[in-house]
Scaffold this motif. Sequence first.
Motif, mmCIF file in Angstrom:
data_model
loop_
_atom_site.group_PDB
_atom_site.id
_atom_site.type_symbol
_atom_site.label_atom_id
_atom_site.label_comp_id
_atom_site.label_asym_id
_atom_site.label_seq_id
_atom_site.Cartn_x
_atom_site.Cartn_y
_atom_site.Cartn_z
ATOM 1 N N GLY A 1 12.195 0.187 13.811
ATOM 2 C CA GLY A 1 12.681 -0.667 12.741
ATOM 3 C C GLY A 1 12.133 -0.388 11.368
ATOM 4 O O GLY A 1 12.289 -1.228 10.465
ATOM 5 N N ALA A 2 11.524 0.771 11.155
ATOM 6 C CA ALA A 2 11.072 1.118 9.804
ATOM 7 C C ALA A 2 12.281 1.243 8.882
ATOM 8 O O ALA A 2 13.366 1.655 9.296
ATOM 9 N N THR B 1 0.858 -1.181 0.000
ATOM 10 C CA THR B 1 0.000 0.000 0.000
ATOM 11 C C THR B 1 0.894 1.230 0.000
ATOM 12 O O THR B 1 1.721 1.400 0.894
ATOM 13 N N ILE B 2 0.758 2.070 -1.005
ATOM 14 C CA ILE B 2 1.626 3.235 -1.163
ATOM 15 C C ILE B 2 0.861 4.496 -0.787
ATOM 16 O O ILE B 2 -0.225 4.764 -1.324
ATOM 17 N N VAL B 3 1.404 5.257 0.128
ATOM 18 C CA VAL B 3 0.803 6.515 0.573
ATOM 19 C C VAL B 3 1.790 7.639 0.290
ATOM 20 O O VAL B 3 2.934 7.590 0.741
ATOM 21 N N MET C 1 8.999 12.146 14.996
ATOM 22 C CA MET C 1 8.231 11.027 14.434
ATOM 23 C C MET C 1 9.138 10.102 13.628
ATOM 24 O O MET C 1 9.008 8.873 13.688
ATOM 25 N N LEU C 2 10.064 10.688 12.863
ATOM 26 C CA LEU C 2 10.987 9.881 12.071
ATOM 27 C C LEU C 2 11.953 9.122 12.971
ATOM 28 O O LEU C 2 12.309 7.970 12.681
ATOM 29 N N ASP D 1 5.926 0.886 7.006
ATOM 30 C CA ASP D 1 7.011 -0.079 7.168
ATOM 31 C C ASP D 1 8.254 0.401 6.431
ATOM 32 O O ASP D 1 9.382 0.111 6.831
ATOM 33 N N ILE D 2 8.050 1.116 5.331
ATOM 34 C CA ILE D 2 9.140 1.662 4.520
ATOM 35 C C ILE D 2 8.860 3.141 4.280
ATOM 36 O O ILE D 2 7.747 3.512 3.891
ATOM 37 N N ILE D 3 9.858 3.982 4.504
ATOM 38 C CA ILE D 3 9.725 5.414 4.264
ATOM 39 C C ILE D 3 10.722 5.803 3.178
ATOM 40 O O ILE D 3 11.935 5.726 3.379
#
Length: 282
Positions: free
Chosen positions: A62-63, A6-8, A54-55, A30-32
């Motif tokens: 673990g992101a 899912t891409i946001v 937040m980051l 999960d991935i940034i």
Amino acid sequence: KALGCTIVSLDVSAASPTQTTLRTAIEDADIILASGGNTLHAVDRWSRLNMVPMLREASERGAVFTGGSAGAIWVFQSGHSDGADPDTFRNPMLQMAKSGKKRRAGGPKGRSEKDENEDESSTYDANNKKEWSYICVPGLNFLPALCCPHYDMVQSNGMLRADDFDTMLLRHASERGIGIDHWAALCIEGERYRVISHEDRPGSVVIDEITDEQRFCPDRTGNPGVWLLEVVDNSVERWVCPSAGKVSEILRLATDIVEDTAALARCRRDNPDIAPPSPRDS
């Protein structure tokens, strides 16, 4: 999407999402992936929107952080940036994004110019040389090093980034330099790292025919790689990063951080953050 992801898209350049929107997007990720662009403007913008804590929380849980160009610099302590190039400023980049165009860079070996891939970095045109200088910009300091992406590239100011990076390191002598070729990547997983290289693409790593040792090739006739740099006795030493190993073997804390205050002030003046702050949550 084809892999079930899912891409946001989180637009924080032209828009100012609420704190709830920002926190939800970052906490759910999960991935940034951070795009290329103007690192200084991005880090300043994230700070203004209170995204930095937040980051950090995302990093601690673990992101995965990923990105190229400016999208690689921001996780490091600092970076060798083209952020003084007017083409990377907020308005030109937003206009380019709306048009669907990208700045050309870094073609593969043996392919024509029209087949080159595109990204956010510029390339040199001898008939249209631009007058701007690379600058050292602060990152979020998740990784203790000074990072130079597109290490083997000549951009629109006509200056090979590897050469300018040497000059910058002499001003930042206590910092470890990491030079990442345009078609290479440094992947860090916990306490281990590995180098990813597109071997069918141009890069700066060649084997010397006489010494049989790896050396830097400024004309990009070698393979892509990652370089480690350090200032020793007022001179920059450079060697190829091994293909894999412990993170502690390539990164180290700096003993003294030097900020290019005047250059940063000029860039902030010329490329101001004119977007509104994050609105209050209702």
